[in-house]
Design a protein around this motif. Structure first.
Motif, PDB file in Angstrom:
ATOM      1  N   GLU A 119       0.826  -1.220   0.000  1.00  8.74           N
ATOM      2  CA  GLU A 119       0.000   0.000   0.000  1.00  8.74           C
ATOM      3  C   GLU A 119       0.856   1.265   0.000  1.00  8.74           C
ATOM      4  N   LEU A 120       2.001   1.182   0.708  1.00 12.59           N
ATOM      5  CA  LEU A 120       2.843   2.383   0.863  1.00 12.59           C
ATOM      6  C   LEU A 120       3.841   2.554  -0.283  1.00 12.59           C
ATOM      7  N   LYS A 121       3.946   1.531  -1.132  1.00 12.78           N
ATOM      8  CA  LYS A 121       4.972   1.503  -2.188  1.00 12.78           C
ATOM      9  C   LYS A 121       5.076   2.811  -2.984  1.00 12.78           C
ATOM     10  N   PRO A 122       3.947   3.415  -3.426  1.00  8.45           N
ATOM     11  CA  PRO A 122       4.079   4.638  -4.243  1.00  8.45           C
ATOM     12  C   PRO A 122       4.726   5.806  -3.503  1.00  8.45           C
ATOM     13  N   LEU A 123       4.779   5.737  -2.181  1.00 11.61           N
ATOM     14  CA  LEU A 123       5.268   6.884  -1.402  1.00 11.61           C
ATOM     15  C   LEU A 123       6.756   6.784  -1.065  1.00 11.61           C
ATOM     16  N   PHE A 124       7.331   5.584  -1.291  1.00  7.86           N
ATOM     17  CA  PHE A 124       8.761   5.449  -1.023  1.00  7.86           C
ATOM     18  C   PHE A 124       9.566   6.051  -2.170  1.00  7.86           C
ATOM     19  N   SER A 125      10.781   6.498  -1.860  1.00  5.96           N
ATOM     20  CA  SER A 125      11.659   7.057  -2.890  1.00  5.96           C
ATOM     21  C   SER A 125      13.108   6.894  -2.428  1.00  5.96           C
ATOM     22  N   ASP A 126      14.032   7.139  -3.353  1.00  6.38           N
ATOM     23  CA  ASP A 126      15.445   6.879  -3.057  1.00  6.38           C
ATOM     24  C   ASP A 126      16.032   7.800  -1.994  1.00  6.38           C
ATOM     25  N   ASP A 127      15.320   8.890  -1.662  1.00  9.17           N
ATOM     26  CA  ASP A 127      15.856   9.766  -0.605  1.00  9.17           C
ATOM     27  C   ASP A 127      15.438   9.296   0.790  1.00  9.17           C
ATOM     28  N   LYS A 128      14.754   8.154   0.877  1.00  7.93           N
ATOM     29  CA  LYS A 128      14.332   7.627   2.184  1.00  7.93           C
ATOM     30  C   LYS A 128      15.029   6.296   2.470  1.00  7.93           C
ATOM     31  N   VAL A 129      15.031   5.945   3.748  1.00  5.70           N
ATOM     32  CA  VAL A 129      15.567   4.640   4.154  1.00  5.70           C
ATOM     33  C   VAL A 129      14.443   3.868   4.829  1.00  5.70           C
ATOM     34  N   LEU A 130      14.278   2.622   4.444  1.00  3.80           N
ATOM     35  CA  LEU A 130      13.316   1.743   5.112  1.00  3.80           C
ATOM     36  C   LEU A 130      14.089   0.858   6.080  1.00  3.80           C
ATOM     37  N   VAL A 131      13.683   0.898   7.343  1.00  2.67           N
ATOM     38  CA  VAL A 131      14.292   0.040   8.363  1.00  2.67           C
ATOM     39  C   VAL A 131      13.200  -0.900   8.851  1.00  2.67           C
ATOM     40  N   SER A 132      13.391  -2.192   8.673  1.00  2.00           N
ATOM     41  CA  SER A 132      12.363  -3.137   9.110  1.00  2.00           C
ATOM     42  C   SER A 132      12.810  -3.887  10.352  1.00  2.00           C
ATOM     43  N   ILE A 133      11.913  -3.951  11.342  1.00  2.00           N
ATOM     44  CA  ILE A 133      12.196  -4.800  12.514  1.00  2.00           C
ATOM     45  C   ILE A 133      11.279  -6.025  12.501  1.00  2.00           C
ATOM     46  N   ALA A 134      10.528  -6.211  11.419  1.00  2.00           N
ATOM     47  CA  ALA A 134       9.571  -7.328  11.348  1.00  2.00           C
ATOM     48  C   ALA A 134      10.329  -8.661  11.317  1.00  2.00           C
ATOM     49  N   ALA A 135      10.080  -9.498  12.305  1.00  2.00           N
ATOM     50  CA  ALA A 135      10.819 -10.759  12.425  1.00  2.00           C
ATOM     51  C   ALA A 135      10.579 -11.644  11.203  1.00  2.00           C
ATOM     52  N   GLY A 136      11.665 -12.192  10.669  1.00  2.00           N
ATOM     53  CA  GLY A 136      11.557 -13.198   9.613  1.00  2.00           C
ATOM     54  C   GLY A 136      11.334 -12.656   8.207  1.00  2.00           C
ATOM     55  N   ILE A 137      11.186 -11.343   8.033  1.00  2.00           N
ATOM     56  CA  ILE A 137      10.952 -10.799   6.683  1.00  2.00           C
ATOM     57  C   ILE A 137      12.292 -10.381   6.071  1.00  2.00           C
ATOM     58  N   LYS A 138      12.605 -11.022   4.931  1.00  2.00           N
ATOM     59  CA  LYS A 138      13.935 -10.859   4.332  1.00  2.00           C
ATOM     60  C   LYS A 138      14.064  -9.552   3.534  1.00  2.00           C
ATOM     61  N   LEU A 139      15.317  -9.125   3.363  1.00  2.00           N
ATOM     62  CA  LEU A 139      15.604  -7.906   2.597  1.00  2.00           C
ATOM     63  C   LEU A 139      15.005  -7.973   1.190  1.00  2.00           C
ATOM     64  N   THR A 140      15.105  -9.130   0.533  1.00  2.00           N
ATOM     65  CA  THR A 140      14.586  -9.229  -0.849  1.00  2.00           C
ATOM     66  C   THR A 140      13.078  -9.000  -0.873  1.00  2.00           C
ATOM     67  N   ASP A 141      12.350  -9.547   0.120  1.00  2.00           N
ATOM     68  CA  ASP A 141      10.895  -9.335   0.174  1.00  2.00           C
ATOM     69  C   ASP A 141      10.579  -7.873   0.482  1.00  2.00           C
ATOM     70  N   LEU A 142      11.317  -7.298   1.424  1.00  2.00           N
ATOM     71  CA  LEU A 142      11.088  -5.885   1.781  1.00  2.00           C
ATOM     72  C   LEU A 142      11.256  -5.005   0.542  1.00  2.00           C
ATOM     73  N   GLN A 143      12.306  -5.310  -0.238  1.00  2.00           N
ATOM     74  CA  GLN A 143      12.574  -4.509  -1.429  1.00  2.00           C
ATOM     75  C   GLN A 143      11.470  -4.696  -2.474  1.00  2.00           C
ATOM     76  N   GLU A 144      11.072  -5.943  -2.666  1.00  2.00           N
ATOM     77  CA  GLU A 144      10.031  -6.215  -3.679  1.00  2.00           C
ATOM     78  C   GLU A 144       8.704  -5.539  -3.296  1.00  2.00           C
ATOM     79  N   TRP A 145       8.310  -5.655  -2.036  1.00  2.00           N
ATOM     80  CA  TRP A 145       7.006  -5.131  -1.622  1.00  2.00           C
ATOM     81  C   TRP A 145       6.970  -3.607  -1.547  1.00  2.00           C
ATOM     82  N   SER A 146       8.108  -2.988  -1.164  1.00  2.00           N
ATOM     83  CA  SER A 146       8.110  -1.526  -0.967  1.00  2.00           C
ATOM     84  C   SER A 146       8.646  -0.770  -2.182  1.00  2.00           C
ATOM     85  N   GLY A 147       9.409  -1.472  -3.028  1.00  2.00           N
ATOM     86  CA  GLY A 147      10.063  -0.804  -4.144  1.00  2.00           C
ATOM     87  C   GLY A 147      11.254   0.027  -3.675  1.00  2.00           C
ATOM     88  N   GLN A 148      11.489   0.023  -2.374  1.00  2.00           N
ATOM     89  CA  GLN A 148      12.555   0.822  -1.781  1.00  2.00           C
ATOM     90  C   GLN A 148      13.880   0.087  -1.926  1.00  2.00           C
TER      91      GLN A 148
END
Ligand SMILES: NC(=O)c1ccc[n+]([C@@H]2O[C@H](COP(=O)([O-])OP(=O)(O)OC[C@H]3O[C@@H](n4cnc5c(N)ncnc54)[C@H](OP(=O)(O)O)[C@@H]3O)[C@@H](O)[C@H]2O)c1
Length: 272
Positions: A87-116
């Motif tokens: 849902e938030l994907k359109p709002l992310f951009s290269d000038d932001k950093v996404l930090v995930s603390i969600a247990a078990g969610i991998k970097l590749t999934d975070l990148q795919e889902w957020s586009g970040q």
């Protein structure tokens, strides 16, 4: 003398739950960021009131939080992380950093889902609520040295943080993520032993928890191997070696090793 200005950036939490609260409180208390630099949103008034009470800015939606933040900490439960990031994907951009603390969610999934692409994954633990978290972080490919420094300062405000390859994260979850619960049980059991040996319950519990705190401080502050510290307090035919003998007969070491490996295995199953 040159005076360096503090590194103030805007920090947003998507998911204003317990972990977000611990991190936000620690960051404000330690002075890493002023409360006005932190923002979040929540559908429930009670959660909004908690964050508002120590100066965090409350916005209308998670979308606004992402738009108005330099670093976005994803602190929702892992089960909803995909839906939230899509849902938030359109709002992310290269000038932001996404930090995930969600247990078990991998970097590749975070990148795919957020586009970040600037992503850092962190695994903290619940003692963050009292400023003694053990956190581990790993960096996505596009995260910068500056991003790393900022995340180290944020999570340094709630305890200690180490860098490790992402392949270790299931094991980290089994050790420091689940570990506090193992030690709660150890403290309760030691207190029960004290009661069985004749101590009042409140004194037994205080002594058990302070003993665990002291032993942990001995290991981390002296840098000595725990075996060396153990040998130093076991005199021949003494009391401590009699207690240790019972622990060994009960498989204490093997049980703790199995607890960590079972939790790591379960984490791997859940994240697959
Ligand atoms: N607790 C730990 O020891 C620990 C350790 C390491 C990592 N973590 C990770 O930290 C994360 C947060 O854990 P927690 O213990 O803080 O959980 P929590 O207290 O349940 O916090 C999650 C918050 O997110 C809110 N939320 C749910 N759906 C949302 C949505 N679509 N958009 C925005 N917010 C939403 C929840 O609201 P409702 O309650 O109203 O649903 C809740 O306030 C988890 O991913 C967990 O894996 C936790």
């Amino acid at each position: 003398m040159a005076v360096t200005s503090p590194d103030v950036f805007k920090l947003g939490f998507v998911g204003a739950g317990n972990m977000a609260e611990s991190i936000a409180r620690g960051v404000v208390k330690s002075g890493v960021l002023p409360a006005q630099a932190i923002r979040t949103s929540h559908h429930r008034e009670d959660r909004r009131a908690v964050f508002k009470s120590f100066g965090v800015e409350i916005l209308e939606s998670s979308g606004q939080v992402v738009s108005d933040s330099d670093i976005v900490i994803l602190s929702v439960k892992p089960q909803v992380a995909k839906k939230v990031l899509l849902e938030l994907k359109p709002l992310f951009s290269d000038d932001k950093v996404l930090v995930s603390i969600a247990a078990g969610i991998k970097l590749t999934d975070l990148q795919e889902w957020s586009g970040q692409r600037r992503i850092i994954r962190v695994m903290p633990n619940t003692p963050s609520a009292v400023g003694v978290a053990a956190s581990v972080m790993c960096m996505g490919d596009m995260a910068t040295k500056k991003d790393e420094e900022r995340v180290v300062s944020l999570f340094g405000a709630i305890g200690k943080i180490w860098m490790a390859d992402e392949k270790y994260f299931d094991a980290v979850t089994g050790l420091s993520g689940s570990g506090p619960a193992y030690i709660y049980i150890a403290i309760e059991a030691m207190a029960d032993g004290g009661v069985a040996a004749g101590l009042p319950r409140d004194l037994a519990l205080s002594l058990a928890s302070q003993t665990v705190l002291g032993a942990a401080a001995m290991v981390s502050n002296t840098g000595k191997h725990p075996g060396q510290l153990k040998d130093a307090v076991t005199s021949p035919a003494g009391t401590t070696i009699a207690g240790i003998h019972e622990l060994e007969k009960g498989g204490f070491r093997g049980t703790l090793i199995s607890a960590v490996t079972a939790a790591a295995k379960r984490c791997r199953e859940l994240s697959n």
